[in-house]
Write a protein that holds these residues in place. Structure first.
Motif, PDB file in Angstrom:
ATOM      1  N   UNK A   8       0.840  -1.198   0.000  1.00 42.62           N
ATOM      2  CA  UNK A   8       0.000   0.000   0.000  1.00 42.62           C
ATOM      3  C   UNK A   8       0.880   1.255   0.000  1.00 42.62           C
ATOM      4  N   UNK A   9       1.929   1.239   0.816  1.00 38.35           N
ATOM      5  CA  UNK A   9       2.883   2.356   0.837  1.00 38.35           C
ATOM      6  C   UNK A   9       3.519   2.552  -0.536  1.00 38.35           C
ATOM      7  N   UNK A  10       3.850   1.448  -1.211  1.00 37.85           N
ATOM      8  CA  UNK A  10       4.435   1.543  -2.548  1.00 37.85           C
ATOM      9  C   UNK A  10       3.463   2.212  -3.518  1.00 37.85           C
ATOM     10  N   UNK A  11       2.195   1.866  -3.454  1.00 35.49           N
ATOM     11  CA  UNK A  11       1.198   2.502  -4.329  1.00 35.49           C
ATOM     12  C   UNK A  11       1.138   4.006  -4.070  1.00 35.49           C
ATOM     13  N   UNK A  12       1.165   4.400  -2.803  1.00 34.58           N
ATOM     14  CA  UNK A  12       1.101   5.812  -2.443  1.00 34.58           C
ATOM     15  C   UNK A  12       2.304   6.570  -2.995  1.00 34.58           C
ATOM     16  N   UNK A  13       3.466   5.920  -3.021  1.00 37.65           N
ATOM     17  CA  UNK A  13       4.680   6.576  -3.520  1.00 37.65           C
ATOM     18  C   UNK A  13       4.882   6.349  -5.020  1.00 37.65           C
ATOM     19  N   UNK A  14       3.839   5.954  -5.720  1.00 42.35           N
ATOM     20  CA  UNK A  14       3.824   5.824  -7.177  1.00 42.35           C
ATOM     21  C   UNK A  14       4.765   4.749  -7.712  1.00 42.35           C
ATOM     22  N   UNK A  15       4.932   3.679  -6.949  1.00 42.46           N
ATOM     23  CA  UNK A  15       5.667   2.524  -7.455  1.00 42.46           C
ATOM     24  C   UNK A  15       4.641   1.638  -8.152  1.00 42.46           C
ATOM     25  N   UNK A  16       4.868   1.366  -9.428  1.00 43.97           N
ATOM     26  CA  UNK A  16       3.948   0.553 -10.216  1.00 43.97           C
ATOM     27  C   UNK A  16       4.470  -0.886 -10.193  1.00 43.97           C
ATOM     28  N   UNK A  17       3.706  -1.806  -9.607  1.00 44.84           N
ATOM     29  CA  UNK A  17       4.157  -3.200  -9.556  1.00 44.84           C
ATOM     30  C   UNK A  17       3.056  -4.135 -10.044  1.00 44.84           C
ATOM     31  N   UNK A  18       3.488  -5.261 -10.608  1.00 47.81           N
ATOM     32  CA  UNK A  18       2.566  -6.231 -11.175  1.00 47.81           C
ATOM     33  C   UNK A  18       2.069  -7.239 -10.156  1.00 47.81           C
ATOM     34  N   UNK A  19       1.240  -8.155 -10.639  1.00 49.10           N
ATOM     35  CA  UNK A  19       0.654  -9.189  -9.787  1.00 49.10           C
ATOM     36  C   UNK A  19       1.722 -10.146  -9.281  1.00 49.10           C
ATOM     37  N   UNK A  20       1.415 -10.747  -8.155  1.00 47.54           N
ATOM     38  CA  UNK A  20       2.254 -11.785  -7.540  1.00 47.54           C
ATOM     39  C   UNK A  20       3.620 -11.278  -7.107  1.00 47.54           C
ATOM     40  N   UNK A  21       3.705 -10.023  -6.685  1.00 52.11           N
ATOM     41  CA  UNK A  21       4.933  -9.514  -6.082  1.00 52.11           C
ATOM     42  C   UNK A  21       5.099 -10.180  -4.725  1.00 52.11           C
ATOM     43  N   UNK A  22       6.246 -10.846  -4.521  1.00 53.31           N
ATOM     44  CA  UNK A  22       6.522 -11.521  -3.252  1.00 53.31           C
ATOM     45  C   UNK A  22       7.630 -10.758  -2.545  1.00 53.31           C
ATOM     46  N   UNK A  23       7.330 -10.306  -1.323  1.00 47.53           N
ATOM     47  CA  UNK A  23       8.314  -9.618  -0.495  1.00 47.53           C
ATOM     48  C   UNK A  23       8.658 -10.512   0.679  1.00 47.53           C
ATOM     49  N   UNK A  24       9.906 -10.935   0.777  1.00 53.57           N
ATOM     50  CA  UNK A  24      10.373 -11.713   1.931  1.00 53.57           C
ATOM     51  C   UNK A  24      11.206 -10.763   2.767  1.00 53.57           C
ATOM     52  N   UNK A  25      10.605 -10.261   3.835  1.00 57.93           N
ATOM     53  CA  UNK A  25      11.174  -9.151   4.577  1.00 57.93           C
ATOM     54  C   UNK A  25      10.675  -7.861   3.945  1.00 57.93           C
ATOM     55  N   UNK A  26      11.056  -6.750   4.526  1.00 59.44           N
ATOM     56  CA  UNK A  26      10.589  -5.452   4.049  1.00 59.44           C
ATOM     57  C   UNK A  26      11.754  -4.713   3.394  1.00 59.44           C
ATOM     58  N   UNK A  27      11.690  -4.498   2.071  1.00 66.42           N
ATOM     59  CA  UNK A  27      12.756  -3.762   1.371  1.00 66.42           C
ATOM     60  C   UNK A  27      12.637  -2.263   1.631  1.00 66.42           C
ATOM     61  N   UNK A  28      13.640  -1.519   1.181  1.00 61.31           N
ATOM     62  CA  UNK A  28      13.590  -0.061   1.146  1.00 61.31           C
ATOM     63  C   UNK A  28      13.357   0.298  -0.313  1.00 61.31           C
ATOM     64  N   UNK A  29      12.172   0.816  -0.609  1.00 64.36           N
ATOM     65  CA  UNK A  29      11.842   1.193  -1.984  1.00 64.36           C
ATOM     66  C   UNK A  29      11.356   2.637  -1.948  1.00 64.36           C
ATOM     67  N   UNK A  30      12.064   3.513  -2.676  1.00 67.85           N
ATOM     68  CA  UNK A  30      11.730   4.931  -2.692  1.00 67.85           C
ATOM     69  C   UNK A  30      11.694   5.418  -4.128  1.00 67.85           C
ATOM     70  N   UNK A  31      10.580   6.028  -4.506  1.00 66.81           N
ATOM     71  CA  UNK A  31      10.417   6.582  -5.838  1.00 66.81           C
ATOM     72  C   UNK A  31      10.265   8.093  -5.728  1.00 66.81           C
ATOM     73  N   UNK A  32      11.264   8.821  -6.187  1.00 64.07           N
ATOM     74  CA  UNK A  32      11.230  10.289  -6.142  1.00 64.07           C
ATOM     75  C   UNK A  32      10.077  10.809  -6.995  1.00 64.07           C
ATOM     76  N   UNK A  33       9.429  11.847  -6.535  1.00 63.26           N
ATOM     77  CA  UNK A  33       8.333  12.450  -7.274  1.00 63.26           C
ATOM     78  C   UNK A  33       8.788  12.812  -8.683  1.00 63.26           C
ATOM     79  N   UNK A  34       8.023  12.394  -9.682  1.00 63.55           N
ATOM     80  CA  UNK A  34       8.341  12.638 -11.081  1.00 63.55           C
ATOM     81  C   UNK A  34       9.131  11.513 -11.732  1.00 63.55           C
ATOM     82  N   UNK A  35       9.742  10.646 -10.928  1.00 62.90           N
ATOM     83  CA  UNK A  35      10.520   9.516 -11.462  1.00 62.90           C
ATOM     84  C   UNK A  35       9.576   8.361 -11.791  1.00 62.90           C
TER      85      UNK A  35
END
Length: 183
Positions: A8-35
């Motif tokens: 949900x946080x990724x969606x808010x920060x405009x990270x576009x991800x496809x179905x069946x994304x598997x996260x084992x642990x919590x990564x650090x993913x940051x998308x700068x505005x406009x990127x």
């Protein structure tokens, strides 16, 4: 934070991800505005110590650092404790596997000129696109530097420091990395 909250946080920060994304642990993913940060479908991102028995030093870090940066991760990609850091562009093809603790950096992080470095002039930081083809295998503890192009089907041996262009199906090893043969 569980992976559903993180997605949900990724969606808010405009990270576009496809179905069946598997996260084992919590990564650090940051998308700068406009990127642009795109993660394909059936991607697995490992970020916890025991999620890959090679021994991960860190969580996976995926960052777009400027408003013009782009990271595009293809479908069926596996990533383990890697850093993917773009000021310009990093493209990772479908069915590619990125080994534990790998660093993929399309920039120098600091200006090379002494005056610009001392003045911390961000515009002087060198950056060049990285393209990693489809069906590649990147061993653990690899460093992939700005401007690198790996053709489809390349294998990069553990601990290699990679810079330059490599033909498809090359086996690449060493520091500095060299193609030693083709599959």
């Amino acid at each position: 934070m569980n992976s559903n909250w993180f997605k949900l946080f990724m969606k808010v920060t405009r990270v576009n991800y496809g179905k069946n994304l598997i996260l084992k642990g919590i990564p650090v993913i940051f998308n700068k505005k406009g990127a642009k940060l795109i993660i394909g479908y059936n991607v697995t991102i490992k970020s916890s110590f025991l999620s890959n028995l090679v021994g991960l030093y860190q969580r996976t870090i995926i960052v777009t650092r400027t408003d013009k940066a782009e990271i595009n991760i293809g479908n069926n990609v596996g990533i383990s404790g890697a850093t993917i850091y773009a000021r310009k562009s990093i493209i990772i093809g479908n069915n590619t596997h990125i080994g534990g603790n790998t660093k993929i950096l399309d920039n120098d992080f600091h200006p090379l000129e002494i005056e610009a470095r001392n003045a911390d002039i961000k515009e002087k930081i060198g950056a060049k696109q990285i393209v990693i083809g489809e069906n590649c295998f990147i061993g653990c503890n690899v460093l992939i530097l700005k401007g690198t192009v790996l053709g489809n089907g390349c294998i990069v041996g553990a601990g290699a420091v990679v810079s330059g262009k490599f033909e498809e199906n090359s086996i690449i090893v060493g520091n500095p990395a060299k193609a030693i043969r083709k599959l």
